[in-house]
Design a protein around this motif. Structure first.
Motif, PDB file in Angstrom:
ATOM      1  N   ALA A   1      -0.596  10.862  -8.524  1.00 36.47           N
ATOM      2  CA  ALA A   1      -0.617   9.936  -8.573  1.00 36.47           C
ATOM      3  C   ALA A   1       0.360   9.497  -8.314  1.00 36.47           C
ATOM      4  N   ALA A   2       0.622   7.545  -8.074  1.00 33.73           N
ATOM      5  CA  ALA A   2       1.439   6.892  -7.944  1.00 33.73           C
ATOM      6  C   ALA A   2       1.281   5.828  -9.210  1.00 33.73           C
ATOM      7  N   ALA A   3       1.841   4.764 -10.289  1.00 32.20           N
ATOM      8  CA  ALA A   3       1.873   4.011 -10.804  1.00 32.20           C
ATOM      9  C   ALA A   3       2.927   3.154 -11.222  1.00 32.20           C
ATOM     10  N   GLN A   4       2.446   1.576 -10.198  1.00 36.17           N
ATOM     11  CA  GLN A   4       3.457   0.338 -11.133  1.00 36.17           C
ATOM     12  C   GLN A   4       4.003   0.067 -12.534  1.00 36.17           C
ATOM     13  N   ARG A   5       3.108   1.054 -12.825  1.00 38.33           N
ATOM     14  CA  ARG A   5       4.195   0.696 -14.067  1.00 38.33           C
ATOM     15  C   ARG A   5       3.754   2.219 -14.873  1.00 38.33           C
ATOM     16  N   LEU A   6       4.525   2.412 -15.739  1.00 35.43           N
ATOM     17  CA  LEU A   6       4.829   3.728 -17.018  1.00 35.43           C
ATOM     18  C   LEU A   6       3.955   4.605 -17.257  1.00 35.43           C
ATOM     19  N   PRO A   7       2.629   4.965 -17.375  1.00 34.90           N
ATOM     20  CA  PRO A   7       1.837   5.364 -17.578  1.00 34.90           C
ATOM     21  C   PRO A   7       1.718   5.620 -19.523  1.00 34.90           C
ATOM     22  N   HIS A   8       1.349   4.866 -19.800  1.00 38.83           N
ATOM     23  CA  HIS A   8       1.678   5.707 -21.761  1.00 38.83           C
ATOM     24  C   HIS A   8      -0.161   6.217 -22.393  1.00 38.83           C
ATOM     25  N   SER A   9      -0.828   6.868 -21.448  1.00 43.29           N
ATOM     26  CA  SER A   9      -1.304   8.029 -21.860  1.00 43.29           C
ATOM     27  C   SER A   9      -2.079   8.667 -20.409  1.00 43.29           C
ATOM     28  N   ARG A  10      -3.140   9.730 -21.053  1.00 43.65           N
ATOM     29  CA  ARG A  10      -3.260  10.338 -19.824  1.00 43.65           C
ATOM     30  C   ARG A  10      -4.442  10.074 -18.771  1.00 43.65           C
ATOM     31  N   SER A  11      -4.325   9.443 -18.918  1.00 43.89           N
ATOM     32  CA  SER A  11      -5.734   8.499 -18.147  1.00 43.89           C
ATOM     33  C   SER A  11      -5.750   8.406 -16.812  1.00 43.89           C
ATOM     34  N   SER A  12      -6.564   8.474 -16.243  1.00 40.13           N
ATOM     35  CA  SER A  12      -5.923   8.551 -15.231  1.00 40.13           C
ATOM     36  C   SER A  12      -6.042   7.293 -14.135  1.00 40.13           C
ATOM     37  N   SER A  13      -6.899   6.424 -15.389  1.00 37.90           N
ATOM     38  CA  SER A  13      -7.237   4.336 -14.699  1.00 37.90           C
ATOM     39  C   SER A  13      -5.495   4.079 -14.779  1.00 37.90           C
ATOM     40  N   GLU A  14      -4.469   4.564 -15.660  1.00 36.15           N
ATOM     41  CA  GLU A  14      -3.494   3.601 -15.507  1.00 36.15           C
ATOM     42  C   GLU A  14      -2.258   3.655 -13.724  1.00 36.15           C
ATOM     43  N   TYR A  15      -2.839   4.837 -13.731  1.00 40.47           N
ATOM     44  CA  TYR A  15      -2.460   5.150 -11.873  1.00 40.47           C
ATOM     45  C   TYR A  15      -3.180   3.571 -10.269  1.00 40.47           C
ATOM     46  N   ASP A  16      -2.332   4.128  -9.600  1.00 43.56           N
ATOM     47  CA  ASP A  16      -2.651   2.984  -8.439  1.00 43.56           C
ATOM     48  C   ASP A  16      -3.156   3.340  -7.135  1.00 43.56           C
ATOM     49  N   TYR A  17      -2.607   4.527  -6.921  1.00 43.32           N
ATOM     50  CA  TYR A  17      -2.901   5.252  -5.522  1.00 43.32           C
ATOM     51  C   TYR A  17      -2.430   6.526  -5.691  1.00 43.32           C
ATOM     52  N   TRP A  18      -3.585   7.847  -4.969  1.00 42.85           N
ATOM     53  CA  TRP A  18      -3.859   8.715  -5.303  1.00 42.85           C
ATOM     54  C   TRP A  18      -3.966   9.494  -3.158  1.00 42.85           C
TER      55      TRP A  18
ATOM     56  N   GLN B   1       1.013  -1.198   0.513  1.00 41.95           N
ATOM     57  CA  GLN B   1      -0.106   0.460   0.170  1.00 41.95           C
ATOM     58  C   GLN B   1       0.894   1.117   0.125  1.00 41.95           C
ATOM     59  N   VAL B   2       0.767   2.291  -1.276  1.00 40.66           N
ATOM     60  CA  VAL B   2       1.094   3.348  -1.014  1.00 40.66           C
ATOM     61  C   VAL B   2       0.539   4.380  -0.494  1.00 40.66           C
ATOM     62  N   GLN B   3       1.322   5.709   0.158  1.00 42.16           N
ATOM     63  CA  GLN B   3       0.602   6.366   0.839  1.00 42.16           C
ATOM     64  C   GLN B   3       0.319   7.808   0.602  1.00 42.16           C
ATOM     65  N   LEU B   4      -0.080   8.348  -0.105  1.00 39.57           N
ATOM     66  CA  LEU B   4       0.395   9.406  -0.928  1.00 39.57           C
ATOM     67  C   LEU B   4       0.043  11.303  -0.049  1.00 39.57           C
ATOM     68  N   VAL B   5       0.805  11.972   0.061  1.00 40.86           N
ATOM     69  CA  VAL B   5      -0.081  13.049   1.399  1.00 40.86           C
ATOM     70  C   VAL B   5       0.779  14.303   0.245  1.00 40.86           C
ATOM     71  N   GLU B   6      -0.500  15.009  -0.868  1.00 44.82           N
ATOM     72  CA  GLU B   6       0.443  16.334  -0.970  1.00 44.82           C
ATOM     73  C   GLU B   6       0.422  17.945  -0.314  1.00 44.82           C
ATOM     74  N   SER B   7       1.042  18.341  -0.804  1.00 42.82           N
ATOM     75  CA  SER B   7       1.018  19.740  -0.194  1.00 42.82           C
ATOM     76  C   SER B   7       1.473  20.792  -0.383  1.00 42.82           C
ATOM     77  N   GLY B   8       1.755  22.396   0.119  1.00 45.99           N
ATOM     78  CA  GLY B   8       1.566  23.081  -1.080  1.00 45.99           C
ATOM     79  C   GLY B   8       0.695  24.048  -1.741  1.00 45.99           C
TER      80      GLY B   8
ATOM     81  N   MET C   1       5.670   8.865 -11.172  1.00 46.62           N
ATOM     82  CA  MET C   1       4.461   9.549 -10.867  1.00 46.62           C
ATOM     83  C   MET C   1       3.769  10.877 -11.751  1.00 46.62           C
ATOM     84  N   GLY C   2       2.384  10.461 -11.039  1.00 47.58           N
ATOM     85  CA  GLY C   2       2.052  12.620 -11.834  1.00 47.58           C
ATOM     86  C   GLY C   2       1.263  12.563 -11.003  1.00 47.58           C
TER      87      GLY C   2
END
Length: 124
Positions: A97-114, A1-8, A34-35
Motif C-alpha cells: 500500500a502507498a500513503a501520501q502522508r507518513l502513517p502514524h498508526s497501523r490502520s489501513s485507512s491511512e493508506y491511499d492506494y493498494w 492514480q498510483v498502481q501497485l503490483v506485488e510479486s514474489g 509504503m506499507g
C-alpha cells in the motif's frame, strides 16, 4: 492514480525465506510512504511493516520484528519485504500500500492506494 503490483509470493516450508516486491507506477514515488499488510482467511487485514519515502524510518508489527525487513529502491519505484524464518502463521495474502502522508498508526485507512495482493503459504 498510483498502481501497485506485488510479486514474489509462493509456497515455502517453515523456516524458509521469501522476498516480496511491489512495483509502483507513479512519478513521485519517493514522496509516498509504503506499507505491507496481510490478510489470512477469515481474519482482518493486519499491518506488517511500513517505510517512509526516504527509507529512513521503518516500523514493524511485533509479530514480524526481527524476521521481516522492509526496504525500497526509489530508482526502481519498488518496495520489498524480505521474510525470513517464516512460520505457518505467516500464511496470508500480502498487500502493499502507498500513503501520501507518513502513517502514524497501523490502520489501513491511512493508506491511499493498494495492490491486488500476493499469496504466501508456509507449510509446517
Amino acid at each position: 492514480q498510483v498502481q501497485l503490483v506485488e510479486s514474489g509470493g509462493g509456497l515455502v516450508q517453515a523456516g524458509g525465506s521469501l522476498r516480496l516486491s511491489c512495483a509502483a507506477s507513479v512519478r513521485t514515488y519517493s514522496s509516498y510512504a509504503m506499507g505491507w499488510f496481510r490478510q489470512a482467511p477469515g481474519k482482518e487485514r493486519d499491518f506488517v511493516a511500513r517505510l517512509s519515502g526516504s527509507g529512513a524510518s521503518a516500523y514493524y508489527a511485533d509479530s514480524v520484528k526481527g524476521r521481516f525487513t522492509i526496504s525500497r529502491d526509489n530508482a526502481k519505484n519498488t518496495v520489498y519485504l524480505q521474510m525470513n524464518s517464516l512460520k505457518p502463521e505467516d500464511t496470508a495474502v500480502y498487500y502493499c500500500a502507498a500513503a501520501q502522508r507518513l502513517p502514524h498508526s497501523r490502520s489501513s485507512s491511512e493508506y491511499d492506494y493498494w495492490g491486488q495482493g500476493t499469496q504466501v503459504t508456509v507449510s509446517s
